[in-house]
Design a protein around this motif. Structure first.
Motif, PDB file in Angstrom:
ATOM      1  N   ARG A   1      38.834  47.639  45.015  1.00  0.00           N
ATOM      2  CA  ARG A   1      40.029  48.640  45.152  1.00  0.00           C
ATOM      3  C   ARG A   1      41.069  48.191  46.037  1.00  0.00           C
ATOM      4  NH1 ARG A   1      36.488  50.869  48.722  1.00  0.00           N
ATOM      5  NH2 ARG A   1      37.601  52.095  50.682  1.00  0.00           N
ATOM      6  N   HIS A   2      40.576  47.640  47.232  1.00  0.00           N
ATOM      7  CA  HIS A   2      41.628  46.944  48.367  1.00  0.00           C
ATOM      8  C   HIS A   2      42.372  45.843  47.578  1.00  0.00           C
ATOM      9  CE1 HIS A   2      39.483  49.216  51.370  1.00  0.00           C
ATOM     10  NE2 HIS A   2      38.109  48.756  50.873  1.00  0.00           N
ATOM     11  N   VAL A   3      41.845  44.950  46.555  1.00  0.00           N
ATOM     12  CA  VAL A   3      42.527  43.885  46.056  1.00  0.00           C
ATOM     13  C   VAL A   3      43.426  44.595  45.098  1.00  0.00           C
ATOM     14  CG1 VAL A   3      42.267  41.848  44.829  1.00  0.00           C
ATOM     15  CG2 VAL A   3      40.544  42.405  46.458  1.00  0.00           C
TER      16      VAL A   3
ATOM     17  N   ARG B   1      47.143  43.897  46.325  1.00  0.00           N
ATOM     18  CA  ARG B   1      47.475  42.529  45.549  1.00  0.00           C
ATOM     19  C   ARG B   1      46.987  41.383  46.570  1.00  0.00           C
ATOM     20  NH1 ARG B   1      51.800  44.029  41.322  1.00  0.00           N
ATOM     21  NH2 ARG B   1      52.306  41.727  41.172  1.00  0.00           N
ATOM     22  N   GLU B   2      46.348  41.392  47.211  1.00  0.00           N
ATOM     23  CA  GLU B   2      46.039  40.453  48.309  1.00  0.00           C
ATOM     24  C   GLU B   2      44.593  40.154  48.343  1.00  0.00           C
ATOM     25  OE1 GLU B   2      47.527  41.132  52.338  1.00  0.00           O
ATOM     26  OE2 GLU B   2      49.494  41.064  51.858  1.00  0.00           O
ATOM     27  N   MET B   3      44.006  39.065  48.593  1.00  0.00           N
ATOM     28  CA  MET B   3      42.904  38.790  48.625  1.00  0.00           C
ATOM     29  C   MET B   3      42.030  39.557  49.638  1.00  0.00           C
ATOM     30  SD  MET B   3      41.016  34.812  49.107  1.00  0.00           S
ATOM     31  CE  MET B   3      41.271  34.117  47.408  1.00  0.00           C
TER      32      MET B   3
ATOM     33  N   GLU C   1      28.057  51.130  50.841  1.00  0.00           N
ATOM     34  CA  GLU C   1      26.902  51.920  50.301  1.00  0.00           C
ATOM     35  C   GLU C   1      26.768  51.879  48.751  1.00  0.00           C
ATOM     36  OE1 GLU C   1      25.164  56.305  51.047  1.00  0.00           O
ATOM     37  OE2 GLU C   1      26.683  55.809  52.177  1.00  0.00           O
ATOM     38  N   ALA C   2      28.154  52.174  48.236  1.00  0.00           N
ATOM     39  CA  ALA C   2      28.024  52.441  46.820  1.00  0.00           C
ATOM     40  C   ALA C   2      27.556  51.368  46.116  1.00  0.00           C
ATOM     41  CB  ALA C   2      29.400  53.105  46.230  1.00  0.00           C
ATOM     42  N   THR C   3      28.063  50.005  46.329  1.00  0.00           N
ATOM     43  CA  THR C   3      27.754  49.025  45.758  1.00  0.00           C
ATOM     44  C   THR C   3      26.479  48.112  46.094  1.00  0.00           C
ATOM     45  OG1 THR C   3      29.055  47.413  46.986  1.00  0.00           O
ATOM     46  CG2 THR C   3      29.986  48.687  45.014  1.00  0.00           C
ATOM     47  N   GLY C   4      26.184  48.342  47.397  1.00  0.00           N
ATOM     48  CA  GLY C   4      25.206  47.642  48.150  1.00  0.00           C
ATOM     49  C   GLY C   4      25.472  46.154  48.500  1.00  0.00           C
ATOM     50  N   LEU C   5      26.736  45.577  48.122  1.00  0.00           N
ATOM     51  CA  LEU C   5      26.976  44.603  48.567  1.00  0.00           C
ATOM     52  C   LEU C   5      27.528  44.109  49.841  1.00  0.00           C
ATOM     53  CD1 LEU C   5      29.316  43.948  45.366  1.00  0.00           C
ATOM     54  CD2 LEU C   5      26.872  43.131  45.659  1.00  0.00           C
ATOM     55  N   GLN C   6      27.112  43.128  50.647  1.00  0.00           N
ATOM     56  CA  GLN C   6      27.154  42.910  52.033  1.00  0.00           C
ATOM     57  C   GLN C   6      28.301  41.693  52.321  1.00  0.00           C
ATOM     58  OE1 GLN C   6      26.231  45.510  53.992  1.00  0.00           O
ATOM     59  NE2 GLN C   6      25.183  46.308  52.233  1.00  0.00           N
ATOM     60  N   CYS C   7      28.607  41.029  51.184  1.00  0.00           N
ATOM     61  CA  CYS C   7      29.583  40.014  51.256  1.00  0.00           C
ATOM     62  C   CYS C   7      30.282  40.086  50.196  1.00  0.00           C
ATOM     63  CB  CYS C   7      29.179  38.702  51.747  1.00  0.00           C
ATOM     64  SG  CYS C   7      28.110  37.961  50.331  1.00  0.00           S
ATOM     65  N   TYR C   8      31.688  39.676  50.277  1.00  0.00           N
ATOM     66  CA  TYR C   8      32.476  39.910  49.109  1.00  0.00           C
ATOM     67  C   TYR C   8      33.975  38.875  49.263  1.00  0.00           C
ATOM     68  CZ  TYR C   8      36.299  41.975  46.028  1.00  0.00           C
ATOM     69  OH  TYR C   8      37.340  42.155  45.171  1.00  0.00           O
ATOM     70  N   ILE C   9      34.135  38.367  48.247  1.00  0.00           N
ATOM     71  CA  ILE C   9      35.811  37.358  48.020  1.00  0.00           C
ATOM     72  C   ILE C   9      36.278  37.900  46.912  1.00  0.00           C
ATOM     73  CG2 ILE C   9      34.420  35.454  47.986  1.00  0.00           C
ATOM     74  CD1 ILE C   9      36.792  33.955  49.205  1.00  0.00           C
ATOM     75  N   GLY C  10      37.405  38.229  47.103  1.00  0.00           N
ATOM     76  CA  GLY C  10      37.892  38.486  45.487  1.00  0.00           C
ATOM     77  C   GLY C  10      39.602  38.379  45.723  1.00  0.00           C
ATOM     78  N   ALA C  11      40.104  38.369  44.522  1.00  0.00           N
ATOM     79  CA  ALA C  11      41.661  38.022  44.231  1.00  0.00           C
ATOM     80  C   ALA C  11      41.904  38.839  43.093  1.00  0.00           C
ATOM     81  CB  ALA C  11      42.008  36.633  44.409  1.00  0.00           C
ATOM     82  N   ALA C  12      43.273  39.241  43.207  1.00  0.00           N
ATOM     83  CA  ALA C  12      43.951  40.010  41.918  1.00  0.00           C
ATOM     84  C   ALA C  12      44.165  39.111  40.844  1.00  0.00           C
ATOM     85  CB  ALA C  12      45.145  40.887  42.350  1.00  0.00           C
TER      86      ALA C  12
ATOM     87  N   LEU D   1      46.689  38.707  37.632  1.00  0.00           N
ATOM     88  CA  LEU D   1      47.866  39.215  37.410  1.00  0.00           C
ATOM     89  C   LEU D   1      48.165  38.864  36.218  1.00  0.00           C
ATOM     90  CD1 LEU D   1      49.925  38.562  40.757  1.00  0.00           C
ATOM     91  CD2 LEU D   1      48.599  40.359  39.981  1.00  0.00           C
ATOM     92  N   VAL D   2      48.615  39.497  35.363  1.00  0.00           N
ATOM     93  CA  VAL D   2      49.089  39.133  33.849  1.00  0.00           C
ATOM     94  C   VAL D   2      50.385  39.748  33.600  1.00  0.00           C
ATOM     95  CG1 VAL D   2      48.642  39.637  31.428  1.00  0.00           C
ATOM     96  CG2 VAL D   2      46.940  39.171  32.907  1.00  0.00           C
ATOM     97  N   ASP D   3      51.496  38.986  33.501  1.00  0.00           N
ATOM     98  CA  ASP D   3      52.984  39.345  33.155  1.00  0.00           C
ATOM     99  C   ASP D   3      53.408  40.167  34.442  1.00  0.00           C
ATOM    100  OD1 ASP D   3      53.400  38.146  30.824  1.00  0.00           O
ATOM    101  OD2 ASP D   3      52.308  40.038  29.758  1.00  0.00           O
ATOM    102  N   GLY D   4      52.926  39.811  35.627  1.00  0.00           N
ATOM    103  CA  GLY D   4      53.375  40.179  36.884  1.00  0.00           C
ATOM    104  C   GLY D   4      52.761  41.553  37.170  1.00  0.00           C
ATOM    105  N   GLU D   5      51.716  42.061  36.398  1.00  0.00           N
ATOM    106  CA  GLU D   5      51.220  43.302  36.843  1.00  0.00           C
ATOM    107  C   GLU D   5      49.373  43.133  36.897  1.00  0.00           C
ATOM    108  OE1 GLU D   5      52.381  46.174  37.215  1.00  0.00           O
ATOM    109  OE2 GLU D   5      54.341  45.279  36.676  1.00  0.00           O
ATOM    110  N   VAL D   6      48.913  43.937  37.743  1.00  0.00           N
ATOM    111  CA  VAL D   6      47.574  43.627  38.010  1.00  0.00           C
ATOM    112  C   VAL D   6      46.520  44.006  36.839  1.00  0.00           C
ATOM    113  CG1 VAL D   6      45.562  44.398  39.585  1.00  0.00           C
ATOM    114  CG2 VAL D   6      47.716  44.030  40.701  1.00  0.00           C
ATOM    115  N   TYR D   7      45.978  42.928  36.431  1.00  0.00           N
ATOM    116  CA  TYR D   7      45.074  43.204  35.101  1.00  0.00           C
ATOM    117  C   TYR D   7      43.774  43.705  35.685  1.00  0.00           C
ATOM    118  CZ  TYR D   7      41.647  41.580  31.777  1.00  0.00           C
ATOM    119  OH  TYR D   7      40.883  41.448  30.691  1.00  0.00           O
ATOM    120  N   GLY D   8      43.260  43.141  36.762  1.00  0.00           N
ATOM    121  CA  GLY D   8      41.949  43.297  37.299  1.00  0.00           C
ATOM    122  C   GLY D   8      41.913  42.293  38.545  1.00  0.00           C
ATOM    123  N   THR D   9      40.488  41.989  38.925  1.00  0.00           N
ATOM    124  CA  THR D   9      40.044  41.105  39.891  1.00  0.00           C
ATOM    125  C   THR D   9      39.126  40.283  39.358  1.00  0.00           C
ATOM    126  OG1 THR D   9      38.332  42.518  40.519  1.00  0.00           O
ATOM    127  CG2 THR D   9      40.555  43.147  41.412  1.00  0.00           C
TER     128      THR D   9
END
Length: 383
Positions: A80-82, A86-88, A106-117, A119-127
């Motif tokens: 959701r932060h990404v 729209r930043e890594m 807590e919700a995901t149980g994930l303790q490390c993460y790296i992600g980026a947006a 972009l499709v046609d200038g809009e956020v498609y997902g991550t």
């Protein structure tokens, strides 16, 4: 630091991106797995968030809550932060970071993460994100971040291209359907108009008969426009099976079909070329029809083979500069080149040939290059 292992990952990524034989879904799956292995984390996930939810498009998780096809609350994910910024986002150890109290921990149980947006046609498609249930034993490096950015940009490009192709295919289907309906609806009244005109013409004399003949010629032109429109809509730029054909035979057959009685045809040299005979005949017919409609009586039309293809020229008055400049790369609609020359362009591009036109007050020359030559005998059937 540049290491053989690091170079191998980039080499593998290049091979995935340039593999034309694999479908998009398979290439994305390979890329996500490659990223997971490169970063040394547990999971790699591609998500779609355009609908406000967190939908897993592809995942290295084969079963469980975050396998491909599952949907989750976006507000409980690290992604959701990404999406909002729209930043890594880079978190090597959530417990020892500004995100220690983040709901996603807590919700995901994930303790490390790296992600980026993505972009499709200038809009956020997902991550595109990589994560693990344990903190990373090292910090994510600048190389790691660049690698994820590169993967994300490549996936963004591939998804955007795939969507454009699908949209174009859907549009072409609609245009083909529309052209068929339109042609049917136009040809019905056209047939009636022709029949009644011919009936009346038989019972009158000049000058009325001459006027009715003009009407019939106009109806013929309308029929040809309908045929050309259907050809463009149904066949587009694609050609059918190519075969060896005689340039002279196709040109003469097209000339006899158009029958421009105010001009003469000279085939100065023949070639056996590899082409779709029917589409090649369309090219000649439309060029000859252009001569018939716009050139004075006595115009000479020449067809000749060249070292790399063939040329069609005439000694008529020449094309208007605006039309000549628009051909083979110009913008249809900004001039009045007509359907005939547009059909010529489509036949040329569909074969993968190159076309040029030179024109002045002494005549016009169309030259087509990049044409496949053959030495075997041409096909006997030219439809």
């Amino acid at each position: 630091m540049d290491t053989p292992e690091r170079r191998n990952y980039f080499r593998d990524l290049f091979e995935v991106g340039t593999d034309r034989s694999a479908p998009l879904e398979q290439k994305i799956e390979r890329a996500i797995t490659l990223g997971r292995d490169r970063l040394g984390v547990d999971y790699g996930v591609l998500s779609y968030t355009g609908a406000g939810e967190y939908e897993i498009v592809d995942s290295t998780i084969e079963s469980g809550a975050y396998e491909a096809g599952t949907i989750h609350e976006l507000g409980e994910t690290w992604c959701r932060h990404v999406v909002s910024d729209r930043e890594m986002l880079v978190v090597a150890d959530a417990a020892n970071s500004p995100y220690r109290d983040d709901v996603a921990r807590e919700a995901t149980g994930l303790q490390c993460y790296i992600g980026a947006a993505v972009l499709v046609d200038g809009e956020v498609y997902g991550t595109l994100c990589y994560s693990g249930e344990d903190p990373l034993e090292r910090e994510f490096t600048e190389d790691d971040e660049r690698f994820v950015q590169l993967l994300t940009q490549w996936i963004s490009y591939e998804i955007e291209r795939e969507q454009h192709y699908r949209a174009l295919d859907a549009q072409n289907e609609r245009l083909t359907e529309f052209a068929g309906v339109l042609a049917h609806d136009l040809r019905n009244p056209l047939t009636g108009a022709r029949g009644y005109t011919e009936l009346v013409e038989e019972s009158v004399s000049d000058p009325e008969a001459s006027h009715l003949q003009t009407v019939l010629e106009s109806l013929d032109r309308m029929e040809q426009l309908i045929t050309d429109t259907l050809s463009l809509a149904r066949e587009g730029a694609d050609v059918g099976e190519r075969e060896p054909v005689s340039l002279a035979a196709v040109a003469e057959r097209a000339w006899n079909t158009v029958q421009p009685d105010t001009a003469v045809l000279a085939v100065e040299s023949d070639r056996t070329i590899r082409a779709d005979a029917s589409r090649l005949r369309q090219l000649f017919e439309n060029l000859f029809r252009n001569v018939m409609e716009h050139c004075p009586p006595g115009t000479r039309v020449t067809v000749e083979g060249t070292d790399t293809g063939f040329a069609v020229s005439d000694d008529g008055p020449g094309l208007p500069p605006a039309i000549a400049d628009s051909l083979f790369g110009g913008s249809f609609g900004s001039n009045r080149r007509g359907l005939g020359l547009l059909v010529v362009e489509r036949v040329v591009s569909g074969h993968g040939w190159d076309g040029t036109v030179e024109t002045d007050e002494d005549g016009t020359r169309f030259e087509f290059t990049g044409v496949g030559m053959v030495t075997e005998p041409p096909s006997a059937s030219i439809q």
